[in-house]
Design a protein around this motif. Structure first.
Motif, PDB file in Angstrom:
ATOM      1  N   SER A 115       4.494 -10.842  94.368  1.00  0.00           N
ATOM      2  CA  SER A 115       3.974 -11.782  95.370  1.00  0.00           C
ATOM      3  C   SER A 115       4.755 -11.633  96.680  1.00  0.00           C
ATOM      4  O   SER A 115       4.160 -11.539  97.760  1.00  0.00           O
ATOM      5  CB  SER A 115       4.080 -13.226  94.851  1.00  0.00           C
TER       6      SER A 115
ATOM      7  N   THR B 146       3.990  -8.374  98.430  1.00  0.00           N
ATOM      8  CA  THR B 146       2.653  -8.416  99.030  1.00  0.00           C
ATOM      9  C   THR B 146       2.710  -9.169 100.362  1.00  0.00           C
ATOM     10  O   THR B 146       2.046  -8.792 101.338  1.00  0.00           O
ATOM     11  CB  THR B 146       1.641  -9.073  98.068  1.00  0.00           C
TER      12      THR B 146
ATOM     13  N   GLU C  70      -1.414 -15.875  85.491  1.00  0.00           N
ATOM     14  CA  GLU C  70      -2.333 -16.310  86.556  1.00  0.00           C
ATOM     15  C   GLU C  70      -1.525 -16.689  87.807  1.00  0.00           C
ATOM     16  O   GLU C  70      -0.370 -17.125  87.711  1.00  0.00           O
ATOM     17  CB  GLU C  70      -3.098 -17.538  86.046  1.00  0.00           C
TER      18      GLU C  70
ATOM     19  N   SER D 109      -4.980 -15.461  98.248  1.00  0.00           N
ATOM     20  CA  SER D 109      -4.987 -14.806  96.950  1.00  0.00           C
ATOM     21  C   SER D 109      -5.916 -13.609  97.018  1.00  0.00           C
ATOM     22  O   SER D 109      -7.036 -13.711  97.524  1.00  0.00           O
ATOM     23  CB  SER D 109      -5.454 -15.791  95.875  1.00  0.00           C
ATOM     24  N   ASP D 110      -5.423 -12.486  96.538  1.00  0.00           N
ATOM     25  CA  ASP D 110      -6.218 -11.259  96.605  1.00  0.00           C
ATOM     26  C   ASP D 110      -5.902 -10.406  95.381  1.00  0.00           C
ATOM     27  O   ASP D 110      -4.734 -10.088  95.130  1.00  0.00           O
ATOM     28  CB  ASP D 110      -5.868 -10.507  97.899  1.00  0.00           C
ATOM     29  N   GLY D 111      -6.924 -10.066  94.645  1.00  0.00           N
ATOM     30  CA  GLY D 111      -6.713  -9.229  93.463  1.00  0.00           C
ATOM     31  C   GLY D 111      -5.811  -9.865  92.433  1.00  0.00           C
ATOM     32  O   GLY D 111      -5.093  -9.174  91.714  1.00  0.00           O
ATOM     33  N   GLY D 112      -5.836 -11.170  92.375  1.00  0.00           N
ATOM     34  CA  GLY D 112      -5.024 -11.870  91.384  1.00  0.00           C
ATOM     35  C   GLY D 112      -3.593 -12.111  91.811  1.00  0.00           C
ATOM     36  O   GLY D 112      -2.801 -12.652  91.047  1.00  0.00           O
ATOM     37  N   VAL D 113      -3.254 -11.703  93.039  1.00  0.00           N
ATOM     38  CA  VAL D 113      -1.891 -11.916  93.550  1.00  0.00           C
ATOM     39  C   VAL D 113      -1.932 -12.964  94.661  1.00  0.00           C
ATOM     40  O   VAL D 113      -2.670 -12.807  95.641  1.00  0.00           O
ATOM     41  CB  VAL D 113      -1.281 -10.606  94.101  1.00  0.00           C
TER      42      VAL D 113
END
Lengths: 213, 94
Positions: free
Chosen positions: A174, A177, B45, B79-83
Motif C-alpha cells: 500500500s 503504491t 482485503e 483503491s485500485d486492483g485490490g490495493v
C-alpha cells in the motif's frame, strides 16, 4: 544532485529524534547491554515476547532497536547503519517511526502491543520499513524493491507467522503504491523527513514528490 | 539549607530510576495488546476508511497503513486492483 553527507545524515537523525522525543546512540556505546537487560525484563512479563527479544538481541550488531524506557525512548543503532549516509538516514527514519509509535501510544502500551501481538508487530514494522524505503527513494531516485524489506520482515527476526507476514506485505505494498502515485506515504516521520531534506539538504534530494517513478 | 549527604545525593537518582523502572514493569503486567475490533472482514482485503488505507488481518481486523490520513500528504484514499493507497487529490494533475 549531491549525495547526502554524514553531517547531514546525523543532523536528520537528531531532528527526527527530537520530534519523537528519542535519544539516538550507537551499538558501540554500550547502550545495547542496557537495552538488552530492559528488553529481557519486559519480555519476561509479556506472554510470547521471549523469542522476539532473543532474536533481536542475538542480531544486535546488525539490528537497530528502539526501546521505550521509564526515562525516555532510546534508539540504539546497529553497526550496519554506519555503512553510508543513505543507510544511516534510512535506518534512523525506520527507527523514528517506532519512536513515534511510542510517543503516540505511550511506552507501556507500545511495548505490550509490539511484544504481545504478532499482528500489531507486523503492521508497525511494515510502516517503519516503508518510511525507510521512502527515505532511500528520496536520496537515490530509485524506488527500492520491497523485497529486501519483506525478506527481513519474514526472516524470523520478528517471529511472525505466515498470516502476519502477509499483513505486513499488504501494508508495505500500500505504501509503495502511494509512492508510485507520486505522494509521500501517510506517515508523520516520512513527511518530516521530506520537509527536513527540502529545508536543509535540497541538493541531496534525487527526486521531488510528484515525480511518480 | 543543609547540604545533602554525598551518599544520599548519589543514591537519590538511582532510587528514583529504580522506582520508575519498577512502576513501568508492574504497569506492563496489567497491559494487553490493543488490537482493533474484530470486524468480520475478509483477510487480505483492503479498503479506504476515514481517508486512510486499511488492510484486513487474518483475525478479521482492519489495520490502518500509516499513521495519518491521505489528506495529510495532499492526497485522497483510493483503491485500485485490490490495493488501497493514497492517490493525488487532483487526480494526478501537477
Amino acid at each position: 544532485m549531491t549525495p547526502l553527507t554524514w553531517d547531514q545524515a546525523r543532523a536528520l537523525g537528531e531532528h527526527l529524534a527530537g520530534e519523537t522525543s528519542a535519544v539516538v546512540t550507537s551499538h558501540d556505546d554500550g547502550a545495547m547491554a542496557v537495552a538488552g537487560t530492559l528488553l529481557r525484563t519486559l519480555a519476561a512479563m509479556v506472554k510470547g515476547a521471549g523469542p522476539v527479544v532473543d532474536l533481536v538481541l542475538a542480531r544486535g550488531e546488525r539490528t537497530s532497536v528502539t526501546l521505550p524506557t521509564p526515562l525516555g525512548t532510546i534508539v540504539v543503532l546497529a553497526r550496519a547503519a554506519s555503512a553510508s549516509p543513505v543507510a544511516y538516514a534510512r535506518t534512523i527514519t525506520h527507527e523514528a517511526v517506532h519512536a513515534g509509535q511510542v510517543q503516540r501510544l505511550g511506552g507501556l502500551q507500545a511495548s505490550v502491543d509490539y511484544l504481545g501481538s504478532g499482528e500489531l508487530r507486523a503492521v508497525r514494522e511494515a510502516d517503519a520499513y516503508a518510511a525507510g524505503l521512502w527515505t532511500e527513494f528520496l536520496l537515490t531516485g530509485e524506488l527500492p524493491s520491497p523485497d529486501p524489506a519483506l525478506v527481513s520482515i519474514a526472516g524470523g527476526l520478528y517471529h511472525l507467522d505466515a498470516e502476519d507476514i502477509a499483513l505486513a506485505r499488504a501494508v508495505v505494498v500500500s505504501h509503495l503504491t502511494t509512492i508510485r502515485a507520486g505522494l509521500c506515504p501517510p506517515l508523520a516521520v516520512a513527511q518530516s523527513t521530506l520537509r527536513w531534506l527540502h529545508a536543509n539538504a535540497p541538493e541531496a534530494l534525487a527526486i521531488e514528490p510528484g515525480d511518480a517513478p | 539549607m543543609q547540604p545533602l549527604d554525598p551518599l544520599v545525593a548519589r543514591g537519590t537518582p538511582v532510587l528514583v530510576s529504580v522506582l520508575l523502572a519498577v512502576g513501568f514493569f508492574v504497569s506492563a503486567l496489567a497491559g494487553c495488546p490493543r488490537l482493533p475490533p474484530v470486524s468480520g472482514c475478509t483477510p487480505g482485503e483492503q479498503r479506504c476508511a476515514d481517508d486512510a488505507p486499511e488492510v484486513c488481518s487474518a483475525s478479521r481486523r482492519w489495520h490502518r497503513a500509516g499513521d495519518a490520513p491521505c489528506r495529510a500528504v495532499g492526497g485522497t484514499c483510493a483503491s485500485d486492483g485490490g490495493v488501497a493507497y493514497c492517490a493525488p487529490a487532483d487526480g494526478g494533475a501537477r
